[in-house]
Write a protein that holds these residues in place. Structure first.
Motif, PDB file in Angstrom:
ATOM      1  N   GLN A  83      11.884  40.290  22.971  1.00 44.89           N
ATOM      2  CA  GLN A  83      13.282  40.458  22.612  1.00 44.89           C
ATOM      3  C   GLN A  83      13.492  39.908  21.203  1.00 44.89           C
ATOM      4  N   PRO A  84      14.414  40.530  20.456  1.00 42.51           N
ATOM      5  CA  PRO A  84      14.664  40.015  19.115  1.00 42.51           C
ATOM      6  C   PRO A  84      15.262  38.617  19.182  1.00 42.51           C
ATOM      7  N   GLU A  85      15.062  37.875  18.078  1.00 40.80           N
ATOM      8  CA  GLU A  85      15.565  36.508  18.044  1.00 40.80           C
ATOM      9  C   GLU A  85      17.084  36.476  18.045  1.00 40.80           C
ATOM     10  N   THR A  86      17.710  37.504  17.502  1.00 37.94           N
ATOM     11  CA  THR A  86      19.165  37.564  17.506  1.00 37.94           C
ATOM     12  C   THR A  86      19.618  38.743  18.342  1.00 37.94           C
ATOM     13  N   ALA A  87      20.802  38.616  18.936  1.00 41.62           N
ATOM     14  CA  ALA A  87      21.337  39.691  19.768  1.00 41.62           C
ATOM     15  C   ALA A  87      21.646  40.904  18.893  1.00 41.62           C
ATOM     16  N   PRO A  88      21.465  42.131  19.428  1.00 43.89           N
ATOM     17  CA  PRO A  88      21.703  43.319  18.620  1.00 43.89           C
ATOM     18  C   PRO A  88      23.194  43.617  18.401  1.00 43.89           C
ATOM     19  N   CYS A  89      24.084  42.933  19.114  1.00 40.71           N
ATOM     20  CA  CYS A  89      25.526  43.134  18.924  1.00 40.71           C
ATOM     21  C   CYS A  89      26.222  41.790  18.769  1.00 40.71           C
TER      22      CYS A  89
ATOM     23  N   THR B 204      22.314  47.756  25.036  1.00 42.87           N
ATOM     24  CA  THR B 204      20.946  48.254  25.164  1.00 42.87           C
ATOM     25  C   THR B 204      20.448  48.654  23.778  1.00 42.87           C
ATOM     26  N   LYS B 205      19.127  48.495  23.605  1.00 35.57           N
ATOM     27  CA  LYS B 205      18.503  48.872  22.335  1.00 35.57           C
ATOM     28  C   LYS B 205      17.040  49.180  22.594  1.00 35.57           C
ATOM     29  N   GLY B 206      16.514  50.107  21.829  1.00 33.94           N
ATOM     30  CA  GLY B 206      15.091  50.413  21.907  1.00 33.94           C
ATOM     31  C   GLY B 206      14.801  51.708  22.632  1.00 33.94           C
ATOM     32  N   ASN B 207      13.512  52.053  22.681  1.00 32.52           N
ATOM     33  CA  ASN B 207      13.075  53.238  23.389  1.00 32.52           C
ATOM     34  C   ASN B 207      11.805  52.888  24.153  1.00 32.52           C
ATOM     35  N   PRO B 208      11.874  52.721  25.451  1.00 35.20           N
ATOM     36  CA  PRO B 208      13.043  52.928  26.305  1.00 35.20           C
ATOM     37  C   PRO B 208      14.073  51.824  26.100  1.00 35.20           C
ATOM     38  N   PRO B 209      15.362  52.124  26.375  1.00 36.90           N
ATOM     39  CA  PRO B 209      16.414  51.132  26.174  1.00 36.90           C
ATOM     40  C   PRO B 209      16.176  49.867  27.005  1.00 36.90           C
ATOM     41  N   GLN B 210      16.331  48.740  26.352  1.00 35.05           N
ATOM     42  CA  GLN B 210      16.191  47.438  27.013  1.00 35.05           C
ATOM     43  C   GLN B 210      17.535  46.724  26.944  1.00 35.05           C
ATOM     44  N   PRO B 211      17.929  46.039  28.034  1.00 31.80           N
ATOM     45  CA  PRO B 211      19.208  45.329  28.004  1.00 31.80           C
ATOM     46  C   PRO B 211      19.095  43.979  27.296  1.00 31.80           C
ATOM     47  N   PHE B 212      20.127  43.644  26.549  1.00 33.49           N
ATOM     48  CA  PHE B 212      20.245  42.352  25.878  1.00 33.49           C
ATOM     49  C   PHE B 212      21.640  41.830  26.159  1.00 33.49           C
TER      50      PHE B 212
END
Length: 139
Positions: free
Chosen positions: A33-39, A120-128
């Motif tokens: 998961q990215p270090e920061t939230a995507p939103c 969600t972000k990515g392919n396949p979408p992952q929840p954050f």
């Protein structure tokens, strides 16, 4: 001083060094998961609103900017500071703002707002998901 090495031990040590070196050259295949939230999310401070003929405390939670992500849930919560109960929470789906109302409004009391946002972000979408707050206000 002369040190003698066993040839088998030397081969094992060299093989281990090669494996560790090879692992360092290739990135891990596990999704991180990215270090920061995507939103980013905006959580309002508790504030008094009039609903009909009744004063209530309101809190809102809404997605702000998203970095290539799709927001799918916002949750806004409010409670009277020091109360034993969980307070009140309301959820809204998609990019819609979640709004929660608390009554009865008690003038001079302190209220606490918290929120949770998911995207969600990515392919396949992952929840954050991430939490926001607490934000307090004496009203």
């Amino acid at each position: 001083m002369v040190v003698l090495y066993d040839s088998r031990m030397l081969r094992v040590t060299m093989a281990a060094a090669l494996v560790v070196g090879a692992m360092a050259m290739f990135p891990s295949t596990a999704a991180a998961q990215p270090e920061t939230a995507p939103c980013d999310y905006n959580l309002s401070a508790p504030h008094v609103v009039r609903v009909g003929s009744t004063d209530m405390v309101a809190v809102t939670m809404a997605p702000a900017g998203c970095d290539g992500a799709t927001p799918y849930m916002s949750v806004a919560c409010v409670q009277l500071e020091g109360s034993p109960g969980p307070g009140r929470c309301r959820q809204n789906n998609g990019p819609l703002t979640a709004v929660v109302y608390y009554s009865p409004y008690q003038p001079g009391a302190t209220y606490v707002a918290t929120g949770r946002g998911c995207a969600t972000k990515g392919n396949p979408p992952q929840p954050f998901c991430g939490t926001t707050g607490p934000v307090t206000a004496t009203l």
